[in-house]
Design an enzyme around this catalytic site. Structure first.
Site, PDB file in Angstrom:
ATOM      1  N   ARG A 272      -6.638  -5.886 -41.813  1.00  0.00           N
ATOM      2  CA  ARG A 272      -5.758  -6.316 -40.654  1.00  0.00           C
ATOM      3  C   ARG A 272      -4.988  -7.566 -41.054  1.00  0.00           C
ATOM      4  O   ARG A 272      -3.804  -7.599 -40.566  1.00  0.00           O
ATOM      5  CB  ARG A 272      -6.724  -6.984 -39.569  1.00  0.00           C
ATOM      6  CG  ARG A 272      -6.102  -7.286 -38.237  1.00  0.00           C
ATOM      7  CD  ARG A 272      -7.241  -7.303 -37.095  1.00  0.00           C
ATOM      8  NE  ARG A 272      -7.858  -8.833 -37.112  1.00  0.00           N
ATOM      9  CZ  ARG A 272      -9.048  -8.971 -36.060  1.00  0.00           C
ATOM     10  NH1 ARG A 272      -9.265  -8.302 -35.283  1.00  0.00           N
ATOM     11  NH2 ARG A 272      -9.441  -9.885 -36.497  1.00  0.00           N
TER      12      ARG A 272
ATOM     13  N   LYS B 244      -1.790 -10.916 -35.465  1.00  0.00           N
ATOM     14  CA  LYS B 244      -2.470 -12.150 -35.590  1.00  0.00           C
ATOM     15  C   LYS B 244      -1.748 -13.251 -35.971  1.00  0.00           C
ATOM     16  O   LYS B 244      -2.169 -13.562 -37.045  1.00  0.00           O
ATOM     17  CB  LYS B 244      -4.255 -12.041 -36.195  1.00  0.00           C
ATOM     18  CG  LYS B 244      -5.019 -12.941 -35.624  1.00  0.00           C
ATOM     19  CD  LYS B 244      -6.499 -12.284 -35.874  1.00  0.00           C
ATOM     20  CE  LYS B 244      -7.620 -13.308 -35.865  1.00  0.00           C
ATOM     21  NZ  LYS B 244      -7.687 -14.082 -34.700  1.00  0.00           N
TER      22      LYS B 244
ATOM     23  N   GLU C  88      -7.435  -8.930 -22.463  1.00  0.00           N
ATOM     24  CA  GLU C  88      -8.377  -9.548 -23.314  1.00  0.00           C
ATOM     25  C   GLU C  88      -8.651 -10.955 -22.822  1.00  0.00           C
ATOM     26  O   GLU C  88      -7.691 -11.575 -22.074  1.00  0.00           O
ATOM     27  CB  GLU C  88      -8.072  -9.430 -24.707  1.00  0.00           C
ATOM     28  CG  GLU C  88      -6.974  -9.883 -25.227  1.00  0.00           C
ATOM     29  CD  GLU C  88      -6.505  -9.645 -26.768  1.00  0.00           C
ATOM     30  OE1 GLU C  88      -7.398  -9.473 -27.276  1.00  0.00           O
ATOM     31  OE2 GLU C  88      -5.525  -9.925 -27.084  1.00  0.00           O
TER      32      GLU C  88
HETATM   33  N1  PMP Z   1      -8.354 -11.358 -29.217  1.00  0.00           N
HETATM   34  C1  PMP Z   1      -7.593 -12.099 -29.899  1.00  0.00           C
HETATM   35  C2  PMP Z   1      -6.345 -12.591 -29.234  1.00  0.00           C
HETATM   36  C3  PMP Z   1      -8.279 -13.015 -30.819  1.00  0.00           C
HETATM   37  O1  PMP Z   1      -7.411 -13.847 -31.707  1.00  0.00           O
HETATM   38  C4  PMP Z   1      -9.489 -12.392 -31.593  1.00  0.00           C
HETATM   39  C5  PMP Z   1      -9.971 -12.917 -32.706  1.00  0.00           C
HETATM   40  N2  PMP Z   1     -10.214 -14.408 -32.597  1.00  0.00           N
HETATM   41  C6  PMP Z   1     -10.047 -11.367 -30.982  1.00  0.00           C
HETATM   42  C7  PMP Z   1      -9.558 -10.657 -29.808  1.00  0.00           C
HETATM   43  C8  PMP Z   1     -11.337 -10.683 -31.400  1.00  0.00           C
HETATM   44  O2  PMP Z   1     -11.167 -10.394 -32.582  1.00  0.00           O
HETATM   45  P1  PMP Z   1     -12.288 -10.169 -33.789  1.00  0.00           P
HETATM   46  O3  PMP Z   1     -13.412  -9.301 -33.242  1.00  0.00           O
HETATM   47  O4  PMP Z   1     -11.778  -9.139 -34.936  1.00  0.00           O
HETATM   48  O5  PMP Z   1     -12.534 -11.460 -34.157  1.00  0.00           O
END
Ligand code: PMP
Length: 290
Positions: free
Chosen positions: A52, A151, A184
């Site tokens: 990622r 990200k 989210e």
């Molecule tokens: N959404 C956002 C905006 C994030 O920054 C993150 C990670 N901190 C997540 C969802 C969760 O992703 P992951 O489970 O891969 O940490």
């Protein structure tokens, strides 16, 4: 001896791990990052996180100057140098030093930073009793502006959403997309349970496709819980039987109130608790997902 941080190919004392004020990571938020966990000395879903990170880099036309395997080695080396077997790992890649203009073509020497430390997002009681969250006015970045799948070091929308939640007296915010559907939370994905089905917004709803989200969906399948990716509105949240959030730092955390409305019976739900327990098993003991 203090904490050591990997920066520019070397391990340095935390106090000496610095980047230039001309780095565009600082000047413009021009860079990308990852948050990863190590449990019992093993880096959880390391490949998925590294993939990622490289996809985020490609998305912003940033060339990470080392190979994926070297990065994985550097992560292990940093954990070892700090004698850590359980840790939160933060990888940051900046555009590097440039001029005071935006142009990334004038930047050189992207900085790769690896911090291994601990993180506590929420107090223990919140995992036991559940969180209260609200939906907020600031929306998630739309695909037409900047893909939410990147990200990036630019988290200002999410920070505004966090401020809006804090100002309303709760610790977390649910962000909608520009069409008004649920996306989210500020750093976590969201799930609901309705009539025994686990439902989460689809990848094109304006979310970062969480790695924890994927693990939880796989665990649900192992537990014979029906899983659906489906667009959700605030109405769907209000009539949900259960709700929880997932993320690398937060792991799995129940939600019991949204916009002052009680979810289900106001306590963490059975499916949520089951998945939380399975997640702990998956990370700390034996892998359930084959
Ligand atoms: N959404 C956002 C905006 C994030 O920054 C993150 C990670 N901190 C997540 C969802 C969760 O992703 P992951 O489970 O891969 O940490």
């Amino acid at each position: 001896m203090g904490l050591k941080v990997y920066i520019d190919g070397e391990l340095k004392e935390k106090e000496d791990a610095r980047i230039s004020v001309y780095d565009h990571g600082l000047l413009y938020g021009d860079g990308i990052f990852e948050g990863i966990r190590a449990y019992n000395g093993k880096v959880f879903r390391c490949k998925a996180h590294i993939d990622r990170l490289f996809d985020s880099a490609k998305g912003i036309a940033l060339n990470i100057p080392i190979e994926k395997e070297e990065l994985q080695e550097a992560i292990l080396q940093t954990l070892k140098a700090n004698n850590l077997s359980d840790a939160y790992i933060r990888i940051v890649v900046t555009r590097g030093c440039g001029t005071l203009g935006l142009d990334p073509a004038k930047c050189s020497n992207p900085q790769i930073i690896i911090i291994t430390d601990s993180i506590t997002l929420y107090p223990k009681e919140m995992y036991e009793n559940g969180l209260e969250v609200i939906t907020v006015p600031t929306t998630r970045t739309s695909h037409s502006a900047l893909s939410p799948k990147i990200k990036s070091l630019n988290y200002l929308n999410n920070i505004m959403a966090k401020i809006e939640a804090r100002q309303a007296g709760v610790v977390e915010a649910i962000m909608l997309n520009s069409a008004g559907a649920v996306a989210e939370c500020t750093g976590d994905n969201i799930f609901i349970v309705k009539d025994g089905t686990l439902i989460t917004p689809p990848p094109d709803s304006g979310i970062l496709e969480g790695i924890t989200r994927k693990v939880v969906m796989e665990l649900a399948e192992c537990a014979s819980v029906k899983v659906k990716e489906q667009q959700l509105t605030r109405f769907d949240l209000y009539i949900a039987d259960e709700c929880f959030l997932t993320g690398t730092a937060a792991e799995v955390i129940p939600v019991v109130k949204i916009d002052s409305r009680q979810i289900g019976d106001g306590a963490p739900g059975q499916t949520t608790l089951k998945l939380l327990e399975m997640f702990r098993e998956e990370t700390h003991h034996n892998s359930i997902i084959k």
